[in-house]
Scaffold this active site. Structure first.
Site, PDB file in Angstrom:
ATOM      1  N   GLU A 171      18.487  42.303  28.891  1.00  0.00           N
ATOM      2  CA  GLU A 171      18.575  40.814  29.074  1.00  0.00           C
ATOM      3  C   GLU A 171      19.958  40.578  29.411  1.00  0.00           C
ATOM      4  O   GLU A 171      20.162  39.579  30.518  1.00  0.00           O
ATOM      5  CB  GLU A 171      17.874  40.315  28.031  1.00  0.00           C
ATOM      6  CG  GLU A 171      16.709  40.321  27.537  1.00  0.00           C
ATOM      7  CD  GLU A 171      16.394  39.888  26.127  1.00  0.00           C
ATOM      8  OE1 GLU A 171      15.430  39.119  25.962  1.00  0.00           O
ATOM      9  OE2 GLU A 171      17.008  40.698  25.070  1.00  0.00           O
ATOM     10  N   ASN A 184      14.929  44.475  20.021  1.00  0.00           N
ATOM     11  CA  ASN A 184      14.927  43.653  21.271  1.00  0.00           C
ATOM     12  C   ASN A 184      15.707  44.275  22.468  1.00  0.00           C
ATOM     13  O   ASN A 184      16.690  44.851  21.974  1.00  0.00           O
ATOM     14  CB  ASN A 184      15.663  42.277  20.995  1.00  0.00           C
ATOM     15  CG  ASN A 184      14.810  41.514  19.840  1.00  0.00           C
ATOM     16  OD1 ASN A 184      13.574  41.397  20.142  1.00  0.00           O
ATOM     17  ND2 ASN A 184      15.611  40.522  19.014  1.00  0.00           N
ATOM     18  N   TYR A 227      48.264  31.102  54.726  1.00  0.00           N
ATOM     19  CA  TYR A 227      48.336  31.234  53.375  1.00  0.00           C
ATOM     20  C   TYR A 227      48.227  29.623  52.566  1.00  0.00           C
ATOM     21  O   TYR A 227      48.952  28.845  53.207  1.00  0.00           O
ATOM     22  CB  TYR A 227      49.494  31.821  52.400  1.00  0.00           C
ATOM     23  CG  TYR A 227      49.362  31.845  50.984  1.00  0.00           C
ATOM     24  CD1 TYR A 227      48.736  32.859  50.535  1.00  0.00           C
ATOM     25  CD2 TYR A 227      49.708  30.778  50.404  1.00  0.00           C
ATOM     26  CE1 TYR A 227      48.530  33.008  49.118  1.00  0.00           C
ATOM     27  CE2 TYR A 227      49.500  30.966  48.888  1.00  0.00           C
ATOM     28  CZ  TYR A 227      49.060  31.970  48.266  1.00  0.00           C
ATOM     29  OH  TYR A 227      48.912  32.023  47.115  1.00  0.00           O
ATOM     30  N   GLN A 259      44.608  32.020  45.995  1.00  0.00           N
ATOM     31  CA  GLN A 259      45.112  32.733  44.589  1.00  0.00           C
ATOM     32  C   GLN A 259      44.103  32.877  43.538  1.00  0.00           C
ATOM     33  O   GLN A 259      43.839  33.469  42.776  1.00  0.00           O
ATOM     34  CB  GLN A 259      46.110  31.789  43.875  1.00  0.00           C
ATOM     35  CG  GLN A 259      46.560  32.594  42.350  1.00  0.00           C
ATOM     36  CD  GLN A 259      47.907  31.851  41.842  1.00  0.00           C
ATOM     37  OE1 GLN A 259      49.143  31.925  42.605  1.00  0.00           O
ATOM     38  NE2 GLN A 259      47.570  30.924  41.034  1.00  0.00           N
ATOM     39  N   SER A 292      49.783  32.695  37.844  1.00  0.00           N
ATOM     40  CA  SER A 292      48.583  33.557  38.120  1.00  0.00           C
ATOM     41  C   SER A 292      49.029  34.816  37.248  1.00  0.00           C
ATOM     42  O   SER A 292      48.134  35.732  37.140  1.00  0.00           O
ATOM     43  CB  SER A 292      48.284  33.867  39.501  1.00  0.00           C
ATOM     44  OG  SER A 292      49.523  34.487  40.097  1.00  0.00           O
ATOM     45  N   SER A 319      16.727  41.773  15.119  1.00  0.00           N
ATOM     46  CA  SER A 319      16.601  40.088  14.692  1.00  0.00           C
ATOM     47  C   SER A 319      17.098  39.999  13.352  1.00  0.00           C
ATOM     48  O   SER A 319      16.809  40.966  12.470  1.00  0.00           O
ATOM     49  CB  SER A 319      15.296  39.627  15.067  1.00  0.00           C
ATOM     50  OG  SER A 319      14.993  38.398  14.073  1.00  0.00           O
ATOM     51  N   ASN A 332      53.240  36.059  50.229  1.00  0.00           N
ATOM     52  CA  ASN A 332      51.926  36.096  50.912  1.00  0.00           C
ATOM     53  C   ASN A 332      51.113  37.238  51.233  1.00  0.00           C
ATOM     54  O   ASN A 332      50.094  37.864  51.236  1.00  0.00           O
ATOM     55  CB  ASN A 332      52.095  35.214  52.044  1.00  0.00           C
ATOM     56  CG  ASN A 332      52.451  33.568  51.367  1.00  0.00           C
ATOM     57  OD1 ASN A 332      52.365  33.426  50.211  1.00  0.00           O
ATOM     58  ND2 ASN A 332      52.451  32.719  52.270  1.00  0.00           N
ATOM     59  N   LYS A 351      41.304  36.012  42.885  1.00  0.00           N
ATOM     60  CA  LYS A 351      41.331  37.367  42.154  1.00  0.00           C
ATOM     61  C   LYS A 351      40.381  37.206  40.967  1.00  0.00           C
ATOM     62  O   LYS A 351      39.473  38.321  40.454  1.00  0.00           O
ATOM     63  CB  LYS A 351      42.726  37.696  41.588  1.00  0.00           C
ATOM     64  CG  LYS A 351      43.686  38.072  42.566  1.00  0.00           C
ATOM     65  CD  LYS A 351      45.144  38.176  42.498  1.00  0.00           C
ATOM     66  CE  LYS A 351      45.795  38.085  43.932  1.00  0.00           C
ATOM     67  NZ  LYS A 351      45.850  36.765  44.441  1.00  0.00           N
ATOM     68  N   THR A 382       0.774  44.679  42.655  1.00  0.00           N
ATOM     69  CA  THR A 382       1.520  43.649  43.416  1.00  0.00           C
ATOM     70  C   THR A 382       0.972  42.265  43.106  1.00  0.00           C
ATOM     71  O   THR A 382       0.087  42.309  42.374  1.00  0.00           O
ATOM     72  CB  THR A 382       0.791  43.736  44.980  1.00  0.00           C
ATOM     73  OG1 THR A 382      -0.624  43.472  45.067  1.00  0.00           O
ATOM     74  CG2 THR A 382       1.046  45.141  45.690  1.00  0.00           C
ATOM     75  N   HIS A 383       1.840  41.249  43.151  1.00  0.00           N
ATOM     76  CA  HIS A 383       1.665  39.923  42.389  1.00  0.00           C
ATOM     77  C   HIS A 383       1.488  40.280  40.983  1.00  0.00           C
ATOM     78  O   HIS A 383       0.791  39.400  40.300  1.00  0.00           O
ATOM     79  CB  HIS A 383       0.239  39.263  43.080  1.00  0.00           C
ATOM     80  CG  HIS A 383       0.511  39.035  44.644  1.00  0.00           C
ATOM     81  ND1 HIS A 383       0.876  37.951  45.190  1.00  0.00           N
ATOM     82  CD2 HIS A 383       0.072  40.204  45.617  1.00  0.00           C
ATOM     83  CE1 HIS A 383       0.769  38.351  46.633  1.00  0.00           C
ATOM     84  NE2 HIS A 383       0.240  39.579  46.591  1.00  0.00           N
ATOM     85  N   LYS A 425      11.486  43.522  14.638  1.00  0.00           N
ATOM     86  CA  LYS A 425      11.744  43.049  16.017  1.00  0.00           C
ATOM     87  C   LYS A 425      12.888  44.091  16.709  1.00  0.00           C
ATOM     88  O   LYS A 425      13.836  44.837  15.823  1.00  0.00           O
ATOM     89  CB  LYS A 425      12.597  41.964  16.254  1.00  0.00           C
ATOM     90  CG  LYS A 425      11.461  40.753  16.176  1.00  0.00           C
ATOM     91  CD  LYS A 425      10.642  40.629  17.215  1.00  0.00           C
ATOM     92  CE  LYS A 425      11.280  40.405  18.436  1.00  0.00           C
ATOM     93  NZ  LYS A 425      11.292  38.952  19.111  1.00  0.00           N
TER      94      LYS A 425
HETATM   95  N1  ARG Z   1      50.298  34.401  43.233  1.00  0.00           N
HETATM   96  C1  ARG Z   1      50.183  34.002  44.564  1.00  0.00           C
HETATM   97  C2  ARG Z   1      48.882  34.320  45.054  1.00  0.00           C
HETATM   98  O1  ARG Z   1      48.196  35.111  44.144  1.00  0.00           O
HETATM   99  C3  ARG Z   1      51.384  34.857  45.406  1.00  0.00           C
HETATM  100  C4  ARG Z   1      51.458  34.107  46.752  1.00  0.00           C
HETATM  101  C5  ARG Z   1      52.364  32.908  46.408  1.00  0.00           C
HETATM  102  N2  ARG Z   1      52.764  32.530  47.866  1.00  0.00           N
HETATM  103  C6  ARG Z   1      53.137  31.117  47.883  1.00  0.00           C
HETATM  104  N3  ARG Z   1      53.497  30.654  48.911  1.00  0.00           N
HETATM  105  N4  ARG Z   1      53.469  30.031  46.898  1.00  0.00           N
HETATM  106  O2  ARG Z   1      48.293  34.211  46.092  1.00  0.00           O
END
Ligand code: ARG
Length: 456
Positions: free
Chosen positions: A290, A285, A317, A322, A23, A277, A110, A325, A155-156, A283
């Site tokens: 958008e 735009n 966990y 993971q 990660s 364009s 964790n 993120k 409205t509408h 044009k």
């Molecule tokens: N990179 C992991 C995460 O973002 C960290 C936790 C990893 N824990 C494990 N037991 N492998 O969640």
């Protein structure tokens, strides 16, 4: 290469496993939070008599060095750096020697990852809230100049009653106030300290969690280590708040796109926020708007994808977590761009009051005509019917109802008198809607005071 967890393994990790598992490609964005968390943990370990003050000082100085390398972009990733926690600890140990290996006592990635992410989400929520407020101020400032600029209201998407441009724009302001409330709530959800939960059962060392929370700026600590490492409600909350903000921007964008079309020509989007364009030289735009509409769709996708990810997870966990993120970073990055862009669009937009006024046809005043009869004591339901007949007469003769003579009107109802002409005024129609929240210039002035208060 050595993983943090390599002790019990004899075989090497497959390249594809690494690709799937790592990660570091995205959680490197958490390096500041990770280092803040580690510095606080080192201090906590002194209190728990795991580290001497001198050891903690070495570790903290080392962590600051690692931070500087990451900030200066001189940090070199090593082969085993699967995530930011691993990378920071590996580099720390290179800098300070084996004492660095004591830092991970009583904690786990964790609780580290959950802590880092909570710190990050708290900061992100504040940043987004500030951008929302900036857009809100731009909208108020623009609206203030147009509390007497009439336009047809819809409205509408059909002509309904006259409103003012200022009132119309503020109709897109109040959703942002609710968005601010949502991001405040996200901040509060994230504001709980997880460290000390370790892998999931709790740390076995007497670290003062309350002191740790204070040190890291959390207002409270988690009460259950299992929930602590697996709770991602604040992530879903962040994504929902982002989705709603995106959705509000999208609806505003859609309407500005419509109003900037040749047929409407109510507004002109500044060149700075328009594109041309490659084939049609005439044009201009509204691409910014958008893309605002378009990108709000992927933010919604970030939310739904994440909810699907966590739906069936057992407690504590699981590596699925993971996946929390990337959707958050995606939503954050896009909103962080869309919000100031919309602020720029509003700051530079030109409106065309003449074109708006030219669309103020008599039908928009039909409700006011009915209200006129109500003031002559006719029940509204009957007044509505009478005006319906007048509208029909106008259609049959193919003229606006304002062109019907007093005699024509009196033929339908003898309640019509000379003063009916006053009911046929846009200014009068606006001024009449003077209750709090209405489109009357007086009411909008008060609304603007409240709007500014809502942002302060
Ligand atoms: N990179 C992991 C995460 O973002 C960290 C936790 C990893 N824990 C494990 N037991 N492998 O969640």
């Amino acid at each position: 290469m050595t993983q943090l967890w390599g002790g019990r393994f004899t075989g090497q990790a497959d390249e594809l496993l690494r690709k799937l598992n790592d990660s570091i490609g995205f959680d490197i964005r958490l390096y500041n939070e990770d280092i803040d968390g580690s510095i606080a943990w080192a201090k906590g370990l002194v209190g728990a008599n795991v580290l001497t003050q001198d050891e903690a000082d070495q570790i903290c100085a080392g962590l600051e060095k690692v931070r500087k390398e990451l900030a200066d972009d001189t940090f070199e990733l090593a082969a085993g750096d699967e995530d930011i926690h691993t990378a920071v600890e590996r580099r720390l140990t290179e800098i300070v020697g084996s004492v660095g290996g004591k830092l991970h006592t009583g904690r786990s990635r964790n609780d580290q990852s959950a802590t880092d992410f909570r710190l990050w989400v708290k900061r992100a929520s504040k940043h987004i809230a500030a951008e929302i407020a900036a857009l809100g101020h731009a909208m108020i400032n623009h609206a203030e100049k147009h509390i007497e600029t009439p336009m047809p209201g819809y409205t509408h998407l059909q002509h309904a009653q006259p409103v003012t441009w200022g009132h119309w724009l503020l109709g897109h302001f109040w959703p942002l106030v609710r968005d601010l409330e949502r991001f405040k709530a996200v901040h509060n959800q994230a504001d709980e300290m997880v460290l000390g939960s370790a892998a999931f059962a709790g740390t076995a060392f007497p670290v003062d969690r309350e002191a740790l929370a204070k040190d890291l700026g959390f207002s409270r600590i988690t009460q259950n280590s299992l929930d602590g490492v697996s709770n991602r409600d604040y992530v879903a909350d962040f994504l929902y708040a982002s989705t709603m903000t995106g959705l509000h921007l999208s609806r505003l964008a859609e309407q500005l796109i419509l109003f900037s079309s040749t047929e409407f020509s109510f507004v002109v989007i500044a060149d700075a926020y328009s594109t041309g364009s490659s084939i049609m030289p005439q044009k201009k735009n509204p691409d910014t708007l958008e893309l605002t509409r378009g990108k709000s769709g992927r933010i919604l996708g970030d939310l739904t994808g994440f909810l699907a990810t966590i739906k069936g997870l057992p407690s504590t966990y699981d590596k699925d977590l993971q996946e929390d993120k990337e959707p958050v970073f995606d939503a954050f990055d896009n909103l962080s761009l869309l919000l100031p862009v919309m602020t720029g669009v509003i700051d530079t937009i030109t409106i065309n009051p003449d074109k708006m006024a030219s669309q103020l046809e008599a039908g928009l005043l039909a409700t006011d005509l009915a209200d006129y009869l109500v003031k002559k004591n006719l029940p509204f339901r009957q007044a509505h019917h009478v005006v319906g007949q007048i509208v029909q007469l106008g259609e049959v003769r193919n003229i606006p109802i304002t062109d019907l003579s007093l005699e024509d009107l009196q033929e339908i109802s003898d309640l019509f008198e000379e003063d009916v002409i006053e009911a046929f005024s846009v200014k009068g129609a606006l001024a009449a809607r003077n209750a709090t929240g209405g489109t009357a210039p007086e009411a909008v002035k008060k609304q603007i005071v409240e709007a500014r208060k809502a942002l302060s």
